[in-house]
Design a protein around this motif. Structure first.
Motif, PDB file in Angstrom:
ATOM      1  N   GLU A   1       0.823  -1.211   0.000  1.00  0.00           N
ATOM      2  CA  GLU A   1       0.000   0.000   0.000  1.00  0.00           C
ATOM      3  C   GLU A   1       0.857   1.260   0.000  1.00  0.00           C
ATOM      4  O   GLU A   1       0.522   2.222  -0.680  1.00  0.00           O
ATOM      5  N   VAL A   2       1.937   1.251   0.751  1.00  0.00           N
ATOM      6  CA  VAL A   2       2.832   2.417   0.749  1.00  0.00           C
ATOM      7  C   VAL A   2       3.380   2.651  -0.652  1.00  0.00           C
ATOM      8  O   VAL A   2       3.367   3.771  -1.169  1.00  0.00           O
ATOM      9  N   VAL A   3       3.828   1.583  -1.291  1.00  0.00           N
ATOM     10  CA  VAL A   3       4.417   1.700  -2.629  1.00  0.00           C
ATOM     11  C   VAL A   3       3.382   2.149  -3.663  1.00  0.00           C
ATOM     12  O   VAL A   3       3.643   3.027  -4.486  1.00  0.00           O
ATOM     13  N   LEU A   4       2.192   1.573  -3.606  1.00  0.00           N
ATOM     14  CA  LEU A   4       1.181   1.866  -4.626  1.00  0.00           C
ATOM     15  C   LEU A   4       0.448   3.194  -4.426  1.00  0.00           C
ATOM     16  O   LEU A   4       0.068   3.838  -5.400  1.00  0.00           O
ATOM     17  N   PHE A   5       0.240   3.596  -3.179  1.00  0.00           N
ATOM     18  CA  PHE A   5      -0.674   4.705  -2.924  1.00  0.00           C
ATOM     19  C   PHE A   5      -0.016   6.029  -2.580  1.00  0.00           C
ATOM     20  O   PHE A   5      -0.686   7.061  -2.589  1.00  0.00           O
ATOM     21  N   PHE A   6       1.261   6.041  -2.262  1.00  0.00           N
ATOM     22  CA  PHE A   6       1.882   7.297  -1.848  1.00  0.00           C
ATOM     23  C   PHE A   6       1.837   8.350  -2.955  1.00  0.00           C
ATOM     24  O   PHE A   6       1.394   9.483  -2.731  1.00  0.00           O
ATOM     25  N   LEU A   7       2.290   7.992  -4.140  1.00  0.00           N
ATOM     26  CA  LEU A   7       2.331   8.986  -5.228  1.00  0.00           C
ATOM     27  C   LEU A   7       0.941   9.471  -5.658  1.00  0.00           C
ATOM     28  O   LEU A   7       0.766  10.684  -5.841  1.00  0.00           O
ATOM     29  N   PRO A   8      -0.056   8.598  -5.798  1.00  0.00           N
ATOM     30  CA  PRO A   8      -1.382   9.120  -6.140  1.00  0.00           C
ATOM     31  C   PRO A   8      -1.964  10.052  -5.069  1.00  0.00           C
ATOM     32  O   PRO A   8      -2.610  11.049  -5.398  1.00  0.00           O
ATOM     33  N   VAL A   9      -1.731   9.735  -3.811  1.00  0.00           N
ATOM     34  CA  VAL A   9      -2.221  10.617  -2.748  1.00  0.00           C
ATOM     35  C   VAL A   9      -1.516  11.961  -2.810  1.00  0.00           C
ATOM     36  O   VAL A   9      -2.154  13.018  -2.702  1.00  0.00           O
ATOM     37  N   ARG A  10      -0.223  11.953  -3.026  1.00  0.00           N
ATOM     38  CA  ARG A  10       0.519  13.229  -3.159  1.00  0.00           C
ATOM     39  C   ARG A  10       0.024  14.011  -4.378  1.00  0.00           C
ATOM     40  O   ARG A  10      -0.117  15.229  -4.322  1.00  0.00           O
ATOM     41  N   LEU A  11      -0.216  13.323  -5.468  1.00  0.00           N
ATOM     42  CA  LEU A  11      -0.745  13.973  -6.662  1.00  0.00           C
ATOM     43  C   LEU A  11      -2.108  14.594  -6.384  1.00  0.00           C
ATOM     44  O   LEU A  11      -2.396  15.702  -6.846  1.00  0.00           O
ATOM     45  N   SER A  12      -2.939  13.905  -5.623  1.00  0.00           N
ATOM     46  CA  SER A  12      -4.271  14.438  -5.332  1.00  0.00           C
ATOM     47  C   SER A  12      -4.189  15.748  -4.553  1.00  0.00           C
ATOM     48  O   SER A  12      -5.012  16.643  -4.755  1.00  0.00           O
ATOM     49  N   PHE A  13      -3.208  15.880  -3.679  1.00  0.00           N
ATOM     50  CA  PHE A  13      -3.084  17.108  -2.892  1.00  0.00           C
ATOM     51  C   PHE A  13      -2.573  18.278  -3.721  1.00  0.00           C
ATOM     52  O   PHE A  13      -2.669  19.423  -3.301  1.00  0.00           O
TER      53      PHE A  13
ATOM     54  N   VAL B   1     -13.670   1.570   6.213  1.00  0.00           N
ATOM     55  CA  VAL B   1     -14.148   2.627   7.112  1.00  0.00           C
ATOM     56  C   VAL B   1     -13.001   3.143   7.959  1.00  0.00           C
ATOM     57  O   VAL B   1     -12.816   4.363   8.102  1.00  0.00           O
ATOM     58  N   LEU B   2     -12.196   2.243   8.520  1.00  0.00           N
ATOM     59  CA  LEU B   2     -11.017   2.654   9.295  1.00  0.00           C
ATOM     60  C   LEU B   2     -10.055   3.459   8.430  1.00  0.00           C
ATOM     61  O   LEU B   2      -9.509   4.474   8.874  1.00  0.00           O
ATOM     62  N   SER B   3      -9.842   3.010   7.222  1.00  0.00           N
ATOM     63  CA  SER B   3      -8.918   3.678   6.315  1.00  0.00           C
ATOM     64  C   SER B   3      -9.372   5.112   6.018  1.00  0.00           C
ATOM     65  O   SER B   3      -8.580   6.055   6.092  1.00  0.00           O
ATOM     66  N   ILE B   4     -10.645   5.274   5.699  1.00  0.00           N
ATOM     67  CA  ILE B   4     -11.159   6.600   5.364  1.00  0.00           C
ATOM     68  C   ILE B   4     -11.167   7.508   6.586  1.00  0.00           C
ATOM     69  O   ILE B   4     -10.764   8.678   6.499  1.00  0.00           O
ATOM     70  N   LEU B   5     -11.593   6.986   7.741  1.00  0.00           N
ATOM     71  CA  LEU B   5     -11.617   7.815   8.952  1.00  0.00           C
ATOM     72  C   LEU B   5     -10.212   8.265   9.358  1.00  0.00           C
ATOM     73  O   LEU B   5     -10.006   9.439   9.686  1.00  0.00           O
ATOM     74  N   LEU B   6      -9.262   7.341   9.330  1.00  0.00           N
ATOM     75  CA  LEU B   6      -7.891   7.727   9.678  1.00  0.00           C
ATOM     76  C   LEU B   6      -7.295   8.675   8.643  1.00  0.00           C
ATOM     77  O   LEU B   6      -6.525   9.572   8.986  1.00  0.00           O
ATOM     78  N   PHE B   7      -7.657   8.504   7.390  1.00  0.00           N
ATOM     79  CA  PHE B   7      -7.194   9.425   6.352  1.00  0.00           C
ATOM     80  C   PHE B   7      -7.714  10.834   6.639  1.00  0.00           C
ATOM     81  O   PHE B   7      -6.981  11.811   6.514  1.00  0.00           O
ATOM     82  N   LEU B   8      -8.970  10.926   7.023  1.00  0.00           N
ATOM     83  CA  LEU B   8      -9.545  12.231   7.368  1.00  0.00           C
ATOM     84  C   LEU B   8      -8.850  12.847   8.575  1.00  0.00           C
ATOM     85  O   LEU B   8      -8.645  14.063   8.626  1.00  0.00           O
ATOM     86  N   VAL B   9      -8.474  12.026   9.541  1.00  0.00           N
ATOM     87  CA  VAL B   9      -7.762  12.533  10.719  1.00  0.00           C
ATOM     88  C   VAL B   9      -6.364  13.018  10.336  1.00  0.00           C
ATOM     89  O   VAL B   9      -5.946  14.106  10.728  1.00  0.00           O
ATOM     90  N   PHE B  10      -5.648  12.220   9.575  1.00  0.00           N
ATOM     91  CA  PHE B  10      -4.272  12.565   9.218  1.00  0.00           C
ATOM     92  C   PHE B  10      -4.184  13.722   8.224  1.00  0.00           C
ATOM     93  O   PHE B  10      -3.239  14.497   8.269  1.00  0.00           O
ATOM     94  N   TYR B  11      -5.125  13.810   7.308  1.00  0.00           N
ATOM     95  CA  TYR B  11      -5.000  14.755   6.193  1.00  0.00           C
ATOM     96  C   TYR B  11      -6.138  15.771   6.115  1.00  0.00           C
ATOM     97  O   TYR B  11      -6.410  16.293   5.037  1.00  0.00           O
ATOM     98  N   ARG B  12      -6.759  16.114   7.234  1.00  0.00           N
ATOM     99  CA  ARG B  12      -7.892  17.039   7.190  1.00  0.00           C
ATOM    100  C   ARG B  12      -7.493  18.418   6.679  1.00  0.00           C
ATOM    101  O   ARG B  12      -8.256  19.041   5.947  1.00  0.00           O
ATOM    102  N   LYS B  13      -6.301  18.879   6.993  1.00  0.00           N
ATOM    103  CA  LYS B  13      -5.874  20.206   6.514  1.00  0.00           C
ATOM    104  C   LYS B  13      -5.640  20.207   5.005  1.00  0.00           C
ATOM    105  O   LYS B  13      -6.034  21.158   4.326  1.00  0.00           O
ATOM    106  N   GLN B  14      -5.015  19.161   4.493  1.00  0.00           N
ATOM    107  CA  GLN B  14      -4.764  19.087   3.058  1.00  0.00           C
ATOM    108  C   GLN B  14      -6.071  18.912   2.276  1.00  0.00           C
ATOM    109  O   GLN B  14      -6.177  19.356   1.134  1.00  0.00           O
ATOM    110  N   LEU B  15      -7.052  18.286   2.866  1.00  0.00           N
ATOM    111  CA  LEU B  15      -8.329  18.076   2.176  1.00  0.00           C
ATOM    112  C   LEU B  15      -9.127  19.362   2.071  1.00  0.00           C
ATOM    113  O   LEU B  15      -9.933  19.521   1.167  1.00  0.00           O
ATOM    114  N   MET B  16      -8.901  20.285   2.982  1.00  0.00           N
ATOM    115  CA  MET B  16      -9.655  21.555   2.964  1.00  0.00           C
ATOM    116  C   MET B  16      -9.099  22.571   1.982  1.00  0.00           C
ATOM    117  O   MET B  16      -9.735  23.563   1.714  1.00  0.00           O
ATOM    118  N   LYS B  17      -7.917  22.344   1.468  1.00  0.00           N
ATOM    119  CA  LYS B  17      -7.297  23.304   0.553  1.00  0.00           C
ATOM    120  C   LYS B  17      -7.926  23.256  -0.802  1.00  0.00           C
ATOM    121  O   LYS B  17      -8.363  22.297  -1.312  1.00  0.00           O
TER     122      LYS B  17
END
Length: 121
Positions: A54-66, A105-121
């Motif tokens: 998951e780290v290998v596959l998802f890091f770059l797309p998440v960074r791209l999304s921000f 559900v855990l994944s999405i909730l923790l993502f919201l906790v970790f990245y709430r500031k980046q999601l609001m931009k």
């Protein structure tokens, strides 16, 4: 580098929460006295393999999304979470199970906790 460490922390917390859920919901009794080195190695490998993938596959797309805004950011993140679900579904039994929904559900909730500031931009 800081973004990578934060993402790895998110993945680690997600899997710790998920494995805690699995342990608490499971009915099997664990006896570590019966474990041998090969069994412990295999268990460690199995527990770490999906999280490292998951780290290998998802890091770059998440960074791209921000770096995007609006619906494009949401579309990329939706794709990442769908891919995460598909990966779990494909690597296990190809049947929809309760634990898959709990993991998402855990994944999405923790993502919201970790990245709430980046999601609001």
């Amino acid at each position: 580098m800081r973004a990578f460490v934060k993402f790895v922390g998110y993945i680690i917390m997600k899997w710790i929460a998920f494995y805690t859920y699995q342990f608490l919901e499971g009915t099997s009794k664990w006896d570590f006295g019966k474990a041998n080195r090969e069994g412990l190695f295999l268990a460690t490998f199995m527990l770490l393999a999906l999280s490292l993938l998951e780290v290998v596959l998802f890091f770059l797309p998440v960074r791209l999304s921000f770096q995007q805004s609006g619906w494009i950011k949401l579309l990329i993140l939706t794709f990442v979470f769908c891919l995460e679900f598909g990966l779990g579904w494909y690597t296990t039994n190809q049947n929809l199970e309760v634990w898959m929904v709990v993991k998402m559900v855990l994944s999405i909730l923790l993502f919201l906790v970790f990245y709430r500031k980046q999601l609001m931009k």
